[in-house]
Design a protein around this motif. Sequence first.
Motif, PDB file in Angstrom:
ATOM      1  N   MET A   1      37.556 100.327  -9.886  1.00 45.87           N
ATOM      2  CA  MET A   1      36.803 100.603 -11.090  1.00 45.87           C
ATOM      3  C   MET A   1      35.353 100.149 -10.914  1.00 45.87           C
ATOM      4  N   LYS A   2      34.441 100.886 -11.532  1.00 43.94           N
ATOM      5  CA  LYS A   2      33.035 100.517 -11.522  1.00 43.94           C
ATOM      6  C   LYS A   2      32.780  99.441 -12.574  1.00 43.94           C
ATOM      7  N   PRO A   3      31.723  98.653 -12.417  1.00 42.93           N
ATOM      8  CA  PRO A   3      31.436  97.604 -13.408  1.00 42.93           C
ATOM      9  C   PRO A   3      31.285  98.142 -14.831  1.00 42.93           C
ATOM     10  N   ALA A   4      30.714  99.329 -14.984  1.00 39.33           N
ATOM     11  CA  ALA A   4      30.550  99.901 -16.319  1.00 39.33           C
ATOM     12  C   ALA A   4      31.892 100.308 -16.929  1.00 39.33           C
ATOM     13  N   ASP A   5      32.895 100.565 -16.095  1.00 41.52           N
ATOM     14  CA  ASP A   5      34.226 100.886 -16.603  1.00 41.52           C
ATOM     15  C   ASP A   5      34.993  99.624 -17.005  1.00 41.52           C
ATOM     16  N   ILE A   6      34.670  98.506 -16.387  1.00 36.36           N
ATOM     17  CA  ILE A   6      35.381  97.251 -16.674  1.00 36.36           C
ATOM     18  C   ILE A   6      34.872  96.635 -17.977  1.00 36.36           C
ATOM     19  N   ILE A   7      33.545  96.526 -18.120  1.00 33.36           N
ATOM     20  CA  ILE A   7      32.952  95.937 -19.322  1.00 33.36           C
ATOM     21  C   ILE A   7      32.731  97.054 -20.331  1.00 33.36           C
ATOM     22  N   LYS A   8      33.485  97.029 -21.438  1.00 35.87           N
ATOM     23  CA  LYS A   8      33.365  98.092 -22.431  1.00 35.87           C
ATOM     24  C   LYS A   8      32.244  97.821 -23.426  1.00 35.87           C
ATOM     25  N   ARG A   9      32.216  96.599 -24.000  1.00 38.06           N
ATOM     26  CA  ARG A   9      31.170  96.277 -24.963  1.00 38.06           C
ATOM     27  C   ARG A   9      31.110  94.769 -25.156  1.00 38.06           C
ATOM     28  N   PRO A  10      29.941  94.265 -25.545  1.00 41.42           N
ATOM     29  CA  PRO A  10      29.859  92.845 -25.881  1.00 41.42           C
ATOM     30  C   PRO A  10      30.354  92.623 -27.304  1.00 41.42           C
ATOM     31  N   ILE A  11      30.905  91.454 -27.545  1.00 43.19           N
ATOM     32  CA  ILE A  11      31.307  91.068 -28.891  1.00 43.19           C
ATOM     33  C   ILE A  11      30.381  89.922 -29.266  1.00 43.19           C
ATOM     34  N   ALA A  12      29.258  90.261 -29.909  1.00 45.59           N
ATOM     35  CA  ALA A  12      28.217  89.262 -30.156  1.00 45.59           C
ATOM     36  C   ALA A  12      27.993  88.995 -31.632  1.00 45.59           C
ATOM     37  N   LEU A  13      28.633  89.732 -32.516  1.00 41.96           N
ATOM     38  CA  LEU A  13      28.323  89.604 -33.934  1.00 41.96           C
ATOM     39  C   LEU A  13      29.368  88.828 -34.724  1.00 41.96           C
ATOM     40  N   THR A  14      30.228  88.100 -34.065  1.00 40.84           N
ATOM     41  CA  THR A  14      31.211  87.298 -34.776  1.00 40.84           C
ATOM     42  C   THR A  14      30.752  85.838 -34.800  1.00 40.84           C
ATOM     43  N   GLU A  15      31.288  85.068 -35.723  1.00 42.53           N
ATOM     44  CA  GLU A  15      30.911  83.665 -35.817  1.00 42.53           C
ATOM     45  C   GLU A  15      31.344  82.881 -34.583  1.00 42.53           C
ATOM     46  N   LYS A  16      32.537  83.178 -34.089  1.00 46.16           N
ATOM     47  CA  LYS A  16      33.025  82.466 -32.908  1.00 46.16           C
ATOM     48  C   LYS A  16      32.166  82.789 -31.689  1.00 46.16           C
TER      49      LYS A  16
END
Length: 97
Positions: free
Chosen positions: A1-16
């Motif tokens: 798999m390519k790196p872009a296929d492994i990382i789908k999206r960041p989760i940056a908008l949660t409190e944790k």
Amino acid sequence: MKPADIIKRPIALTEKAARLKEANQVVFEVALAANKIEIKSAVEALFSVKVTDVNTLIQRGKVKRVGRALGKRPNWKKAVVTLREGDDIQFFDESKE
């Protein structure tokens, strides 16, 4: 798999995720089939940072109503990536204006 296929999206908008960012950790949604070694190399390739640790967990999909029937959201994998001291990943413009 390519790196872009492994990382789908960041989760940056949660409190944790915001709390973990202070501890030099970043949270991503990743491919279900990806392992910790692949996640580490993908983050290092995409963001030019050094990763010291990767923790993963599988979020189970919730059962939801779809009209009269019950449907189920898909399972997905979350990765908490610890970065080397001094490295940082900026997803949004966080400058104070």
